[in-house]
Design an enzyme around this catalytic site. Structure first.
Site, PDB file in Angstrom:
ATOM      1  N   ARG A  37       0.827  -1.214   0.000  1.00  0.00           N
ATOM      2  CA  ARG A  37       0.000   0.000   0.000  1.00  0.00           C
ATOM      3  C   ARG A  37       0.857   1.257   0.000  1.00  0.00           C
ATOM      4  O   ARG A  37       0.482   2.272  -0.600  1.00  0.00           O
ATOM      5  CB  ARG A  37      -0.951  -0.022   1.195  1.00  0.00           C
ATOM      6  CG  ARG A  37      -2.121  -0.972   0.994  1.00  0.00           C
ATOM      7  CD  ARG A  37      -3.066  -0.996   2.161  1.00  0.00           C
ATOM      8  NE  ARG A  37      -4.311  -1.682   1.808  1.00  0.00           N
ATOM      9  CZ  ARG A  37      -5.271  -1.970   2.668  1.00  0.00           C
ATOM     10  NH1 ARG A  37      -5.146  -1.640   3.952  1.00  0.00           N
ATOM     11  NH2 ARG A  37      -6.375  -2.585   2.261  1.00  0.00           N
ATOM     12  N   LYS A 198     -18.371 -18.071   2.119  1.00  0.00           N
ATOM     13  CA  LYS A 198     -19.796 -17.992   2.424  1.00  0.00           C
ATOM     14  C   LYS A 198     -20.587 -17.179   1.409  1.00  0.00           C
ATOM     15  O   LYS A 198     -20.172 -16.094   1.002  1.00  0.00           O
ATOM     16  CB  LYS A 198     -19.985 -17.382   3.819  1.00  0.00           C
ATOM     17  CG  LYS A 198     -19.426 -18.250   4.946  1.00  0.00           C
ATOM     18  CD  LYS A 198     -19.712 -17.612   6.297  1.00  0.00           C
ATOM     19  CE  LYS A 198     -19.220 -18.501   7.429  1.00  0.00           C
ATOM     20  NZ  LYS A 198     -19.512 -17.927   8.762  1.00  0.00           N
ATOM     21  N   GLY A 355      -8.545  -9.424  -0.405  1.00  0.00           N
ATOM     22  CA  GLY A 355      -7.347  -9.931   0.246  1.00  0.00           C
ATOM     23  C   GLY A 355      -6.972 -11.344  -0.137  1.00  0.00           C
ATOM     24  O   GLY A 355      -5.822 -11.628  -0.522  1.00  0.00           O
ATOM     25  N   GLY A 378     -12.819  -4.065   1.364  1.00  0.00           N
ATOM     26  CA  GLY A 378     -14.233  -3.707   1.439  1.00  0.00           C
ATOM     27  C   GLY A 378     -14.681  -2.766   0.344  1.00  0.00           C
ATOM     28  O   GLY A 378     -15.785  -2.908  -0.192  1.00  0.00           O
TER      29      GLY A 378
END
Length: 401
Positions: A37, A198, A355, A378
């Site tokens: 980053r 999920k 990620g 996110g």
């Protein structure tokens, strides 16, 4: 996508440039373990420096929840930041007030300063007007280069863009342009690969994608929920049986939208969740009651690769199987390597993010060959879900003022 202003639209010489970056990097024993980053921010920082601007870096770090926590001080990032930038960095032990002003006032053209963690103040996450004003006092213009934080309506990501002239940094610009080309105005056919554990965490994503892509490839544990919803045996595999109805709804929505949902046709199964556990290939119609599906099988891989060869655009979020455990990384590695080859050959635009996805592509040694790999988590997911990102919307609004 509505136009936003970039560094091409402003003269930064002599100006105090509040530059929002993402320095929320992984640490171990007080040392940065992954500087990706920081490296992504390098082009923007260097461009402003080279043009005579005064760079004042803003970032959050961790989740101190409005309290000063030494373990979450940005001071510990300074050595790595200086190493990457190859220059000295002035550090202020607060991001507002006298401590910040003293450092900022001492800057000369081409200097770089880092202000302390914005989340040490409750006003950051509350997007409080007084805190926004306090931040804005230290800058003449605002440059946003932290797409990974753009899904948060915080003072340093969204609020300040309404106080100062606001521009996208080069990393933010590259991210937005990549995402625009992937789904907003793509070359077709488009394939989306969505994996992970999920279905429950990606219902909105799947619902948005079926209306935008020709092929939706579902992998990982979430594929088991779709297989179970079709009456297929999944043994002891990770599966959200209570979401069978939601899975069937997505399949119906996809059919109406003309989207082909691609599920595994064979699988690698084992009875232990561990590296090199004894495993074998089975049809998804013949998974044993004690089996766990840990990867897609060779027929599934071949089918996905054949479809991918006919596509022009790929968006990827989530691995196919338990890629951390060999040999259950073979499905993810094989498809990733095919996507990389097609990209290098100029036949495919490939965008990936998240990620686990980045880790999987690095493990397959192909991340550098994809068209664009997002370091955002996110924010990347919310963009794929079709949501408005506050930090991006603020840039758009600033360009219209």
């Amino acid at each position: 996508m509505t136009a936003f202003q970039t560094l091409d639209d402003v003269d930064v010489k002599g100006k105090r440039v509040l530059l929002r970056v993402d320095l929320n990097v992984p640490m171990e024993d007080g040392r940065v373990t992954d500087a990706t980053r920081i490296e992504r921010a390098l082009p923007t920082i260097n461009e402003i420096v080279d043009k005579g601007g005064r760079v004042i870096l803003l970032s959050h770090f961790g989740r101190p929840k409005g309290q000063r926590v030494d373990a979450e001080s940005l001071r510990q990032v300074v050595p790595t930041l200086e190493h990457v930038l190859k220059r000295k960095i002035a550090f202020a032990d607060d991001c507002v007030g006298d401590a910040a002003a003293k450092i900022v006032d001492g800057l000369k053209d081409g200097d770089v300063a880092l202000l302390e963690n914005t989340r040490f103040h409750k006003g950051e996450e509350k997007n409080a007007a007084d805190f926004i004003d306090a931040l804005a006092r230290n800058g003449d213009i605002f440059v946003s280069d932290a797409f990974s934080a753009a899904h948060r309506a915080h003072a340093s990501t969204e609020g300040i863009a309404h106080r100062l002239p606001a521009y996208a940094g080069r990393a933010m610009q590259a991210e937005l342009e990549a995402l625009e080309s992937a789904l907003a105005n793509p070359q077709r056919p488009v394939m989306a690969i969505v994996g992970g554990a999920k279905v429950s965490t990606k219902l909105e994503l799947l619902g948005n994608l079926v209306a935008k892509v020709e092929y939706l490839v579902i992998g990982g544990g979430m594929a088991n929920t779709f297989l179970a919803a079709q009456g297929k045996p999944v043994g002891k595999s990770l599966c959200e049986h209570d979401l069978a109805g939601a899975a069937r709804d997505i399949l119906v929505k996809a059919e109406k939208a003309g989207c082909d949902v691609v599920l595994p046709i064979d699988a690698i199964v084992a009875q232990k969740f561990e590296a090199h556990a004894p495993s074998h290939i089975v049809s998804v119609d013949h998974v044993g009651e004690n089996d766990m599906i840990l990867d897609v099988g060779p027929k599934s891989i071949a089918h996905i690769e054949s479809l991918l060869a006919a596509c022009k655009t790929l968006v990827w979020n989530g691995p196919f199987g338990a890629f951390e455990l060999p040999p259950f990384d073979e499905g993810t590695n094989a498809v990733a390597q095919t996507a990389a080859r097609l990209t290098v050959e100029g036949k495919l635009l490939s965008i990936a993010g998240g990620g686990d996805t980045v880790a999987a592509l690095n493990q397959a040694h192909v991340a550098q060959e994809f068209s664009y790999v997002s370091t955002a988590g996110g924010a990347f997911l919310e963009w794929l879900e079709g949501k408005t990102l506050p930090g991006v919307a603020a840039l758009m609004q600033s360009s219209q003022r």
